[in-house]
Design a protein around this motif. Structure first.
Motif, short mmCIF file in Angstrom:
data_model
loop_
_atom_site.label_atom_id
_atom_site.label_comp_id
_atom_site.label_asym_id
_atom_site.label_seq_id
_atom_site.Cartn_x
_atom_site.Cartn_y
_atom_site.Cartn_z
N ASN A 10 38.39 -4.05 39.07
CA ASN A 10 37.78 -5.26 39.43
C ASN A 10 39.32 -5.75 40.26
O ASN A 10 39.93 -5.96 39.38
CB ASN A 10 36.77 -5.77 38.65
N PRO A 11 39.12 -5.80 41.09
CA PRO A 11 40.03 -6.45 41.66
C PRO A 11 39.92 -8.40 41.82
O PRO A 11 41.58 -8.68 42.84
CB PRO A 11 40.29 -6.18 43.52
N ARG A 12 39.27 -8.64 41.06
CA ARG A 12 39.28 -10.25 40.73
C ARG A 12 40.48 -10.59 40.48
O ARG A 12 40.70 -11.85 40.60
CB ARG A 12 38.24 -10.25 39.69
N ARG A 13 41.44 -10.14 39.83
CA ARG A 13 42.31 -9.97 38.90
C ARG A 13 43.61 -10.78 40.02
O ARG A 13 44.53 -11.46 40.09
CB ARG A 13 42.91 -9.95 38.36
N TYR A 14 43.46 -9.48 40.83
CA TYR A 14 44.49 -8.81 41.93
C TYR A 14 44.37 -10.18 42.95
O TYR A 14 45.58 -10.73 43.11
CB TYR A 14 43.98 -7.45 42.66
N PHE A 15 43.01 -10.73 43.84
CA PHE A 15 43.08 -11.29 44.35
C PHE A 15 43.28 -12.92 43.94
O PHE A 15 43.39 -14.03 44.55
CB PHE A 15 40.60 -11.59 44.84
N LEU A 16 42.79 -13.05 42.37
CA LEU A 16 43.13 -14.12 42.44
C LEU A 16 44.75 -14.43 41.65
O LEU A 16 45.44 -15.84 42.65
CB LEU A 16 43.23 -14.40 40.53
N GLY A 17 45.53 -13.70 41.48
CA GLY A 17 47.40 -13.70 41.69
C GLY A 17 47.24 -14.04 42.90
O GLY A 17 48.60 -14.84 43.38
N LEU A 18 47.19 -13.33 44.20
CA LEU A 18 47.57 -13.84 45.50
C LEU A 18 46.86 -15.21 46.05
O LEU A 18 47.46 -15.73 46.70
CB LEU A 18 46.43 -13.13 46.61
N PHE A 19 45.46 -15.56 45.33
CA PHE A 19 45.68 -17.14 45.71
C PHE A 19 46.33 -18.17 45.22
O PHE A 19 46.56 -19.07 45.46
CB PHE A 19 44.29 -17.01 44.77
N LEU A 20 46.88 -17.23 43.83
CA LEU A 20 47.63 -18.41 42.86
C LEU A 20 49.62 -17.73 43.52
O LEU A 20 49.89 -19.73 44.53
CB LEU A 20 47.93 -18.28 41.76
N LEU A 21 49.18 -17.32 44.67
CA LEU A 21 50.16 -17.21 45.56
C LEU A 21 50.42 -18.17 46.23
O LEU A 21 52.00 -18.24 46.97
CB LEU A 21 51.07 -15.65 45.49
N ALA A 22 49.43 -17.77 47.12
CA ALA A 22 49.18 -18.70 48.34
C ALA A 22 49.39 -19.55 48.27
O ALA A 22 49.76 -20.78 48.44
CB ALA A 22 47.66 -18.83 48.60
N LEU A 56 40.26 -19.32 48.86
CA LEU A 56 39.18 -19.25 47.51
C LEU A 56 38.05 -18.18 47.49
O LEU A 56 37.83 -17.44 47.52
CB LEU A 56 39.74 -20.75 46.53
N GLY A 57 37.21 -19.10 49.06
CA GLY A 57 36.63 -18.17 49.32
C GLY A 57 36.82 -16.84 49.86
O GLY A 57 35.43 -16.17 49.72
N LEU A 58 37.49 -16.84 50.56
CA LEU A 58 38.08 -15.42 51.25
C LEU A 58 38.13 -14.13 49.95
O LEU A 58 37.57 -13.56 49.59
CB LEU A 58 38.99 -15.24 52.04
N PHE A 59 39.07 -14.94 48.91
CA PHE A 59 39.48 -14.14 48.25
C PHE A 59 38.61 -13.53 46.81
O PHE A 59 37.80 -12.83 46.44
CB PHE A 59 40.43 -14.53 47.16
N LEU A 60 37.28 -14.38 47.15
CA LEU A 60 36.31 -14.15 46.26
C LEU A 60 35.25 -13.16 46.83
O LEU A 60 34.81 -12.43 46.39
CB LEU A 60 35.38 -15.70 46.00
N ALA A 114 41.28 1.07 49.75
CA ALA A 114 41.18 1.06 48.65
C ALA A 114 41.74 -0.41 48.05
O ALA A 114 42.98 -1.04 48.49
CB ALA A 114 42.66 2.00 48.28
N MET A 115 40.80 -0.13 46.58
CA MET A 115 41.41 -1.07 45.77
C MET A 115 40.32 -1.25 44.54
O MET A 115 39.56 -0.16 44.66
CB MET A 115 40.33 -2.50 46.62
N PRO A 116 41.58 -1.44 43.51
CA PRO A 116 40.55 -1.24 41.79
C PRO A 116 38.61 -1.44 42.36
O PRO A 116 38.07 -2.43 42.86
CB PRO A 116 41.12 -2.77 40.97
#
Length: 169
Positions: A10-22, A56-60, A114-116
């Protein structure tokens, strides 16, 4: 009958990482801009909050997209549902359905995604141009050979309904 695909994550961890980086980049740039500018503190903090809520809304929303991939067998129709569309195939368009072990390339081209948990690719398998709607980069799938000389690659959790679906007609 709805049949989910196998998923490789699931890409949630990937997007959470992007959010934390942002968050880190925005906070760091804010720390560089703020010293000596006390009168701009409130507008900058408001802008930072609006930016973070938007991200946060975009990544979710992006993390939810792979869950929209699914297959549905309904009478003589196969419907492949994916983010932003669907593909329908009638049983008469299918020449053959066969199990297949596959491995997708690690790169994508224009028009592919492509994404998880979600992969939409165009590739060649067994001499056929194939469009893949799968949830994993590699594994066991079902190849539908179409009359037009193309293929459709799917990776359902249970391939037996697809094999039986073709035989019903």
């Amino acid at each position: 009958m709805r049949i989910p695909p196998r998923r490789d994550g699931n890409p949630r961890r990937y997007f959470l990482g992007l959010f934390l980086l942002a968050l880190l980049v925005t906070g760091g740039s804010l720390a560089l801009l703020l010293p000596g500018r006390g009168e701009y503190l409130l507008p900058l903090l408001g802008l930072l909050l609006a930016d973070l809520l938007f991200l946060l809304g975009l990544f979710l929303w992006l993390a939810r997209l792979p869950e929209e991939l699914g297959y549905e067998l309904q009478g003589p129709w196969l419907t492949v549902r994916f983010p932003f569309g669907q593909r329908r195939v009638h049983r008469q368009e299918v020449v053959e359905v066969r199990p297949l072990a596959y491995a997708l390339p690690g790169w994508t081209r224009r028009g592919e995604a492509a994404m998880p948990g979600y992969h939409r690719r165009r590739l060649r398998l067994e001499g056929l141009p194939v469009e893949a709607f799968v949830g994993t980069r590699r594994g066991e799938g079902v190849l539908l050979v179409l009359k037009e000389g193309k293929g459709l690659l799917l990776n359902p959790v249970d391939p037996r309904p697809f094999l039986a679906w073709k035989e019903e007609g």
